[in-house]
Design an enzyme around this catalytic site. Structure first.
Site, PDB file in Angstrom:
ATOM      1  N   LYS A 203      40.857  -4.588  -0.395  1.00 36.05           N
ATOM      2  CA  LYS A 203      39.433  -4.398  -0.052  1.00 36.05           C
ATOM      3  C   LYS A 203      38.554  -5.307  -0.900  1.00 36.05           C
ATOM      4  O   LYS A 203      37.670  -6.026  -0.410  1.00 36.05           O
ATOM      5  CB  LYS A 203      39.042  -2.938  -0.275  1.00 36.05           C
ATOM      6  CG  LYS A 203      37.557  -2.663  -0.162  1.00 36.05           C
ATOM      7  CD  LYS A 203      37.016  -2.930   1.228  1.00 36.05           C
ATOM      8  CE  LYS A 203      35.532  -2.742   1.296  1.00 36.05           C
ATOM      9  NZ  LYS A 203      34.993  -3.044   2.643  1.00 36.05           N
ATOM     10  N   CYS A 257      27.882  -3.959  -1.060  1.00 39.78           N
ATOM     11  CA  CYS A 257      29.317  -4.263  -1.136  1.00 39.78           C
ATOM     12  C   CYS A 257      29.591  -5.611  -1.780  1.00 39.78           C
ATOM     13  O   CYS A 257      30.219  -5.695  -2.827  1.00 39.78           O
ATOM     14  CB  CYS A 257      29.893  -4.218   0.273  1.00 39.78           C
ATOM     15  SG  CYS A 257      29.352  -2.783   1.174  1.00 39.78           S
TER      16      CYS A 257
HETATM   17  N1  SAJ Z   1      25.271 -13.661   3.352  1.00 43.90           N
HETATM   18  C1  SAJ Z   1      24.946 -14.988   3.064  1.00 43.90           C
HETATM   19  N2  SAJ Z   1      25.668 -15.975   3.644  1.00 43.90           N
HETATM   20  C2  SAJ Z   1      26.706 -15.718   4.496  1.00 43.90           C
HETATM   21  C3  SAJ Z   1      27.032 -14.363   4.779  1.00 43.90           C
HETATM   22  C4  SAJ Z   1      26.303 -13.353   4.194  1.00 43.90           C
HETATM   23  O1  SAJ Z   1      24.009 -15.257   2.298  1.00 43.90           O
HETATM   24  O2  SAJ Z   1      27.322 -16.667   5.005  1.00 43.90           O
HETATM   25  C5  SAJ Z   1      24.517 -12.585   2.702  1.00 43.90           C
HETATM   26  C6  SAJ Z   1      23.828 -11.677   3.699  1.00 43.90           C
HETATM   27  O3  SAJ Z   1      22.536 -12.164   4.018  1.00 43.90           O
HETATM   28  C7  SAJ Z   1      23.763 -10.361   2.918  1.00 43.90           C
HETATM   29  C8  SAJ Z   1      25.032 -10.394   2.076  1.00 43.90           C
HETATM   30  O4  SAJ Z   1      25.443 -11.758   2.021  1.00 43.90           O
HETATM   31  O5  SAJ Z   1      22.639 -10.361   2.062  1.00 43.90           O
HETATM   32  C9  SAJ Z   1      26.177  -9.526   2.628  1.00 43.90           C
HETATM   33  O6  SAJ Z   1      26.299  -9.867   3.968  1.00 43.90           O
HETATM   34  P1  SAJ Z   1      27.640  -9.476   4.822  1.00 43.90           P
HETATM   35  O7  SAJ Z   1      27.562 -10.166   6.116  1.00 43.90           O
HETATM   36  O8  SAJ Z   1      28.837  -9.691   4.003  1.00 43.90           O
HETATM   37  O9  SAJ Z   1      27.409  -7.940   5.142  1.00 43.90           O
HETATM   38  P2  SAJ Z   1      27.946  -6.548   4.619  1.00 43.90           P
HETATM   39  O10 SAJ Z   1      27.855  -6.437   3.155  1.00 43.90           O
HETATM   40  O11 SAJ Z   1      27.222  -5.579   5.472  1.00 43.90           O
HETATM   41  O12 SAJ Z   1      29.514  -6.467   5.094  1.00 43.90           O
HETATM   42  C10 SAJ Z   1      30.581  -6.859   4.289  1.00 43.90           C
HETATM   43  C11 SAJ Z   1      31.737  -7.174   5.241  1.00 43.90           C
HETATM   44  N3  SAJ Z   1      32.824  -7.721   4.466  1.00 43.90           N
HETATM   45  C12 SAJ Z   1      33.307  -8.954   4.817  1.00 43.90           C
HETATM   46  O13 SAJ Z   1      32.807  -9.619   5.722  1.00 43.90           O
HETATM   47  C13 SAJ Z   1      34.499  -9.437   4.052  1.00 43.90           C
HETATM   48  C14 SAJ Z   1      32.159  -5.901   5.946  1.00 43.90           C
HETATM   49  O14 SAJ Z   1      33.283  -6.153   6.766  1.00 43.90           O
HETATM   50  C15 SAJ Z   1      32.516  -4.847   4.916  1.00 43.90           C
HETATM   51  O15 SAJ Z   1      32.919  -3.630   5.529  1.00 43.90           O
HETATM   52  C16 SAJ Z   1      31.301  -4.588   4.040  1.00 43.90           C
HETATM   53  O16 SAJ Z   1      30.946  -5.816   3.371  1.00 43.90           O
HETATM   54  C17 SAJ Z   1      31.688  -3.524   3.033  1.00 43.90           C
HETATM   55  O17 SAJ Z   1      31.263  -2.360   3.291  1.00 43.90           O
HETATM   56  O18 SAJ Z   1      32.455  -3.810   2.134  1.00 43.90           O
END
Ligand code: SAJ
Length: 420
Positions: A203, A257
């Site tokens: 995870k 997360c």
């Molecule tokens: N972000 C960026 N650039 C990117 C992708 C995201 O700046 O290319 C930023 C987003 O704007 C946000 C943060 O990162 O502020 C997190 O975004 P996220 O798309 O990772 O969203 P979460 O946190 O909702 O989801 C993640 C996911 N994990 C992965 O993609 C590996 C999700 O599958 C998990 O279930 C979740 O974390 C979790 O609960 O762990």
């Protein structure tokens, strides 16, 4: 089917409880927040998630889901409570309290599953000890314990809870077998057996992978600005390579997360892990960098006012609890900049949200922090009639810069050299 007690009715626990109820289980949903329990009892959700309200009303209406503030005897328990951080230190008190409460009602033959994200070794350590201490029972003999992390994406939770592959990490083979049996009742994805510590590490590896790749994109954005290229075109073209998946740069990494994954992974681990630590530092510095760019864009303006668009932690969601926008707003206000905030989706933000026109009125800078799809529909010509200075800083790739330029705005975008 079986009786399942889901402890924690938040963004993961409530959809999990509803999904288990929909698949034939008798579910008791438990949370220490009395008001939350009451609203769920009345079929109301405390956050927006597509389809959740309807599923909840059905599960409560047909009696498959009941709720309360304390666990009761059940065949299985799913613990899905928050694991925040205090600075860089994971806080496991909610986990310990939940495990202790479950231990108080645990009966022989029961299965306990921890879904919350925790540092490696937590299930076999803190959780196991709390359960054994309060139940007087022994793991692997009287009851079974497993760690089964979730990986659902807000906005798609109900679908992904069923379709995503799941990692099933038992403290022993029998625990893994029993946990697979429970998840097979509603998961159509693969159920991959392993041990609890491996499941915890899987995870965290998934989320640290994302943190590191976002940091790479942010570093490449800085290089791109320096050499006069457009990082968004660079990413688009680089990702044409069949084995390249550059992520997106931005004004910060939010949510509950990704920003904490590195801290969980390295908690109590005497390993250097320089890439993981450096990536975390790069992403943590992005809000400050955004404040610097915004202040520079307001240079020489008396009593500058910024219209900040987007406070949700990412595009398309309303969750504004752990968002980089907070640090950006605080940094600007500390520098004497007035900030007016607009977000069409956000709920639960700690300060009043303005309408778009009220946020734009008299602004010296339009700063886009969250790339909600709706922002692409904003009419720059209309915005031009409201602002005091036509300056746009797009912290994401959120709007059509040419359209804003055509309306007389000086525009800047993360990862694109000034004036490019
Ligand atoms: N972000 C960026 N650039 C990117 C992708 C995201 O700046 O290319 C930023 C987003 O704007 C946000 C943060 O990162 O502020 C997190 O975004 P996220 O798309 O990772 O969203 P979460 O946190 O909702 O989801 C993640 C996911 N994990 C992965 O993609 C590996 C999700 O599958 C998990 O279930 C979740 O974390 C979790 O609960 O762990």
């Amino acid at each position: 089917m079986s009786s399942v007690c889901v402890v924690g009715l938040g963004h993961i626990g409530l959809p999990t409880a509803v999904t288990l109820a929909r698949h034939g289980h008798t579910v008791l949903g438990v949370d220490t927040n009395q008001a939350l329990v009451e609203s769920v009892r009345q079929g109301r959700t405390s956050f927006h998630e597509p389809g959740l309200s309807e599923e909840l009303a059905l599960a409560v209406g047909n009696g498959a889901l009941t709720v309360g503030t304390a666990p009761a005897e059940a065949d299985a328990y799913v613990i899905s409570v928050p694991t925040p951080v205090d600075g860089d230190t994971p806080v496991l008190t909610h986990i310990e309290d939940a495990a202790g409460a479950v231990g108080g009602v645990l009966s022989p033959g029961a299965l306990v599953i921890l879904e919350s994200t925790v540092p490696p070794g937590t299930t076999a350590g803190v959780v196991r000890h709390a359960l054994e201490a309060t139940s007087g029972l022994r793991t692997g003999h009287d009851f079974w314990l497993a760690h089964c992390p979730e990986r659902v994406l807000p906005g798609q939770i109900l679908r992904e809870l069923v379709e995503n592959d799941r990692i099933i990490g038992g403290l022993d083979d029998e625990a893994t077998r029993r946990a697979i049996e429970l998840y097979r009742s509603f998961v159509t994805g693969k159920l991959v057996p392993t041990d609890a510590t491996t499941a915890e590490l899987v995870k965290l590896s998934e989320n640290v992978y994302r943190d590191v790749n976002i940091a790479l994109a942010n570093d490449l954005a800085a290089v791109s600005e320096h050499v006069g290229a457009d990082i968004w075109r660079v990413i688009e073209m680089a990702n044409l390579h069949p084995r390249v998946n550059l992520h997106q740069p931005g004004p910060g990494v939010g949510g509950h997360c990704i920003p904490v994954a590195a801290h969980f992974l390295l908690a109590g681990v005497s390993v250097d892990a320089p890439v993981i630590r450096a990536a975390r530092a790069v992403n943590a510095s992005r809000p400050r960098r955004t404040v610097e760019l915004a202040r520079a864009a307001c240079e020489g303006v008396d009593s500058p006012r910024v219209a900040l668009l987007g406070v949700a932690y990412k595009a398309g969601v309303g969750d504004a609890r752990a968002t980089p926008a907070t640090e950006i707003i605080e940094g600007l206000e500390a520098a004497g900049v007035e900030v007016r905030v607009h977000d069409p989706l956000a709920s639960g933000f700690h300060r009043p949200l303005q309408t778009l026109d009220d946020a734009l009125a008299g602004a010296d800078l339009v700063l886009i922090v969250t790339d909600h799809a709706g922002f692409r529909e904003i009419d720059p010509a209309h915005a031009a009639t409201l602002v005091r200075r036509r300056v746009l800083l797009d912290g994401r790739n959120a709007v059509d810069l040419e359209a804003w330029r055509a309306a007389g705005f000086r525009v800047r975008r993360t990862g694109v050299a000034d004036g490019a």
